[in-house]
Design a protein around this motif. Structure first.
Motif, PDB file in Angstrom:
ATOM      1  N   HIS B 262       2.897   4.407  -2.589  1.00  0.00           N
ATOM      2  CA  HIS B 262       1.798   3.431  -2.663  1.00  0.00           C
ATOM      3  C   HIS B 262       0.849   3.554  -1.481  1.00  0.00           C
ATOM      4  O   HIS B 262      -0.162   2.865  -1.430  1.00  0.00           O
ATOM      5  CB  HIS B 262       2.356   1.995  -2.649  1.00  0.00           C
ATOM      6  N   ASP B 263       1.206   4.343  -0.484  1.00  0.00           N
ATOM      7  CA  ASP B 263       0.456   4.352   0.774  1.00  0.00           C
ATOM      8  C   ASP B 263       0.177   5.765   1.260  1.00  0.00           C
ATOM      9  O   ASP B 263       0.196   6.037   2.448  1.00  0.00           O
ATOM     10  CB  ASP B 263       1.257   3.596   1.856  1.00  0.00           C
ATOM     11  N   GLN B 265      -1.689   8.716   2.600  1.00  0.00           N
ATOM     12  CA  GLN B 265      -2.944   9.083   3.238  1.00  0.00           C
ATOM     13  C   GLN B 265      -2.810  10.528   3.708  1.00  0.00           C
ATOM     14  O   GLN B 265      -1.762  10.917   4.220  1.00  0.00           O
ATOM     15  CB  GLN B 265      -3.238   8.180   4.446  1.00  0.00           C
ATOM     16  N   ARG B 294      -1.942   5.358  -6.547  1.00  0.00           N
ATOM     17  CA  ARG B 294      -3.233   5.682  -5.945  1.00  0.00           C
ATOM     18  C   ARG B 294      -3.095   6.017  -4.461  1.00  0.00           C
ATOM     19  O   ARG B 294      -2.494   5.233  -3.720  1.00  0.00           O
ATOM     20  CB  ARG B 294      -4.187   4.491  -6.037  1.00  0.00           C
ATOM     21  N   ILE B 296      -4.318   6.175  -0.647  1.00  0.00           N
ATOM     22  CA  ILE B 296      -5.101   5.142   0.041  1.00  0.00           C
ATOM     23  C   ILE B 296      -6.172   5.712   0.967  1.00  0.00           C
ATOM     24  O   ILE B 296      -6.992   4.971   1.492  1.00  0.00           O
ATOM     25  CB  ILE B 296      -4.209   4.177   0.854  1.00  0.00           C
TER      26      ILE B 296
END
Lengths: 519, 519
Positions: B262-263, B265, B294, B296
């Motif tokens: 979820h996080d 990068q 998605r 981030i």
């Protein structure tokens, strides 16, 4: 202490843990790429604090609870359980002794090596910067002048101020105004009066008590009256009008002299130095002298300090000669007020009469370069060297777990630091070495060192500091010895010759291989 | 905490005590003479910490024992006994609320007012400086961009770093990387990965575990294989050779994505942004998308950040359009790497695509001016105003115990701060006032304020904080409101119009009298 970290260190730690890579052996190096202040050298400092941080490295239950609240909710419980068990017992730290002209290496399990990055950088960066800054002030002031650190009110809060006091002392300062630093670290503390004390008096009548017993004993003497009579004689000698000598200032000087008869220092510039501060000081100091006491100094805190120091010395000499008080002419003259490197250059260029210099803002905030820019880079994981290849060539790292040697010339000056892979044999004195200097890696250079010194010792192993740590004065002495060993071409503050750092041919081969492999 | 002081404060304290003047009523003002960074404004910060220091102001037995060892041996025992009884219960502090565009006043017994000087300056100086610096970054970045403080490793040690995090937040930053600041102050913390994490991987085979369950549930998917197939498609679209996409980087991205689905990068610049970082990131983000997650954001940490942000946005748009993933084109682009005010000016001049900015060194060390130069001056002792008249006219103090009024124009902008003696009646809105502006005291100016605000509230009295202290987010909001109320001519960062500070005619008369009396 373990929470003193950037959050990404913890997300990366979870990444390593989740991938089962957290216990891979890893090595990191802490170093800087350029000396600060356009100089060629930096003093390494902060080692003892870094080791203290390693010893205390643990996540408390409250720390773990906080981390649960900021890491993504999908983070597994077992990771937090693991964090609660972590310490630095498997970490090894090798470094040059604190106060050396300097790098450090950290080895251990990947996750812990990673987690230590921010805290170690935080503890070493400013420490080394301000120690180096202090060394530059010492260099400019020469060995005789007393240097005093007075930056408490301009530092980044209480702890920044304590670091400034400690590491300025290591860099060559003599004392600090910071009382807490004196208590905690044993640094000599100094201080007498500020303008506010002078301004708190308006007339001699306010002086209370008024009497002082002569040093040799006997009847107490009314010091205001005695000082007043001396003021007349001093003003006559100096040909300044007595009514221009501020009465509040005279009262403040007398009150201070009665309170500290052995430690009277005059702050001369609350009103006019020439017409008020100097006559008032001389009057009180001569009155004290008559009772057997010696004043310890004067301080100037505004205006043209060089000219005022000369004027002050002239007046002290004149009074000393006229009133037959020989020690008067050597009364130490202290200065403060935004002193910078440039001020010190001006003092020596214009031949000042200054004996003591207080440096605050320009020492502790290092305005010429407020950050050293130390970095901490993984150089090896699980036996494989790491390379970071970026578009900024200067940000490239030198891969592999390395040993650093300092090479000395026949005059005893270090002329190069040489990085070798750990498994390479140590270079010997008198041996011709084929090396490549960073910044011009394309060409091989041959050097023959007259002496070779392995730069690093092992300071931390098995959860313990394993090398005796020197006292603060010992670190201070080591720093001065290290600095004095430098070639003057490297030591000079302006446009010094760059100090070369080189790699062995084998390390260079490894670098080239890795560069090719990653392109 | 009481030892956090310059030694001269203690020798002066003994001087006052010995003269029986230690309990005289006194007043001091804490202020700055010039806004930092050549700007016209400064945010006042550090009030809450200063009040905490007052509450805790006491000398422990160990403190007193240490002071005995550093004050002259002639110092009377009774003075040390007195120190052991001291606290700040008779001190009153009036100040503008923390986060105001700002002064403070301290009243109480002379000795305690004096002893508080250094500690209060230490707590307020850097706090105000860094808050003001942060406000300038916020001003340049505009309201939409996220600003993150990442200066922990460049601050003056742990405590300096904590102050930097706290006061940057007050000045308008959104979050910090400093986990301890998050825990202690509740500031949002952010962070994902550093280059070291990317460099710790060399091949996809190292990724462990390999599987990720789709967001909607179902069979776990082998993410390395899925990312690999996406990489082919992305490279085809972008026309970059797949073999130039670094394998270790891809592995690191995949490992991180499995750990934080979820996080995710991507840090794009460990190797080559265009040929490696971007294709690898898009491949992993598209693989994640296929499983319902998605990414981030991305981060750039070297090279030409503006150009790279544009290139990155172009690639994200192209992938979003081609693979029909609309949210792809708005993926936030974060940058770091020695960001300064000048960088932010460049970003807006060149129309960057940057959404998040991390600022470290240039925020926390304030290189444009590393110290605010706040001062703390006695203005009244025993009912008599104090004046310091020196050869530097700028170092002159304004005597007497004063009230400060902020005068507003009809548009609601403050246009002047007016100092009046406490006993003077308060000026009223709409009233014509004859005042003198500091810097050109020779002439009288007439002003008619549309509104008048007394700037100070009483924050400390009878040993207690007597005004409710706002939360950190409330202070942050107050700071933004105060800044937005400024006239743009004062708020602008380059060559702003100086914000005038004035005195009433009565205060000017007092000043003139005292000047004449002391000459």
């Amino acid at each position: 202490m373990a929470l003193l970290s950037d959050l990404y260190q913890l997300s990366m730690a979870y990444g390593h843990w989740r991938a089962g890579r957290h216990r891979l052996p890893a090595a990191a190096e802490l170093f800087f790429r350029r000396g600060p202040f356009r100089g060629a050298f930096a003093l390494g400092a902060g080692l003892a604090e870094g080791l203290r941080c390693l010893r205390a490295f643990r996540f408390s239950a409250a720390d773990v609870a906080y981390l649960r609240s900021v890491l993504p909710s999908t983070t597994e419980d077992a990771f937090f359980d693991y964090l609660a068990t972590l310490d630095a017992s498997e970490i090894t730290v090798c470094a040059a002794p604190e106060g050396s002209v300097v790098f450090a290496r950290v080895k251990g399990p990947l996750l812990v090596v990673q987690l230590l990055e921010t805290a170690l950088l935080c503890l070493v960066n400013y420490a080394s910067l301000v120690a180096t800054n202090a060394a530059r002030f010492r260099f400019l002031a020469g060995p005789e002048v007393k240097l005093m650190e007075i930056g408490l009110r301009r530092a980044q809060g209480p702890d920044g101020a304590l670091s400034a006091s400690k590491y300025s002392y290591i860099g060559g300062f003599d004392c600090t105004s910071n009382v807490l630093a004196g208590k905690l670290y044993g640094i000599p503390v100094r201080g007498t009066v500020a303008h506010s004390f002078i301004m708190a008096f308006t007339a001699l009548e306010e002086v209370q008590p008024r009497e002082l017993v002569p040093l040799a004993g006997g009847e107490p003497v009314d010091l205001p009256t005695l000082a007043e009579s001396w003021l007349q004689r001093v003003c006559e000698l100096l040909q300044t009008p007595p009514e221009k000598a501020n009465r509040g200032e005279l009262a403040a000087f007398v009150a201070y002299a009665i309170t500290f008869p052995h430690d009277f220092q005059g702050l001369l510039d609350t009103y006019c130095v020439r017409r008020s501060g100097l006559p008032n000081f001389c009057a009180v100091a001569l009155a004290l002298h008559q009772l057997g006491y010696r004043a310890i100094g004067v301080r100037l805190d505004s205006g043209d300090l060089v000219q005022q120091s000369k004027e002050t010395r002239r007046v002290l000499r004149a009074c000393g000669a006229h009133f037959q008080v020989p020690w008067f002419e050597t009364i130490p003259i202290a200065v403060s007020n935004d002193i910078s490197e440039r001020s010190l250059e001006e003092f020596s260029r214009e031949g000042s009469e200054i004996d003591v210099i207080g440096v605050g803002t320009n020492l502790v905030t290092c305005p010429l370069q407020p950050s050293l820019g130390c970095v901490y880079k993984l150089v090896e994981v699980n036996g494989s060297p790491c390379l970071k290849l970026t578009e900024d060539e200067e940000k490239m790292t030198i891969p592999g777990s390395k040993t650093i040697y300092r090479l000395y010339d026949a005059a005893g000056h270090p002329f190069m630091d040489l990085m070798a892979l750990e498994e390479e044999p140590s270079p010997s004195a008198g041996q011709e070495l084929a090396i490549r200097v960073l910044g011009r890696l394309a060409e091989t250079t041959k050097v023959v060192p007259a002496a070779v010194e392995p730069l690093h010792r092992t300071y931390f192993r098995d959860g313990q500091v394993c090398e005796p740590l020197p006292s603060l004065p010992e670190v201070r002495t080591h720093a001065q010895v290290s600095l004095n060993r430098l070639n003057p071409a490297h030591r000079r503050l302006h446009e010094p010759q760059a100090y070369p750092v080189a790699v062995t041919e084998r390390l260079h081969c490894l670098l080239t291989e890795l560069q090719q492999a990653s392109q």
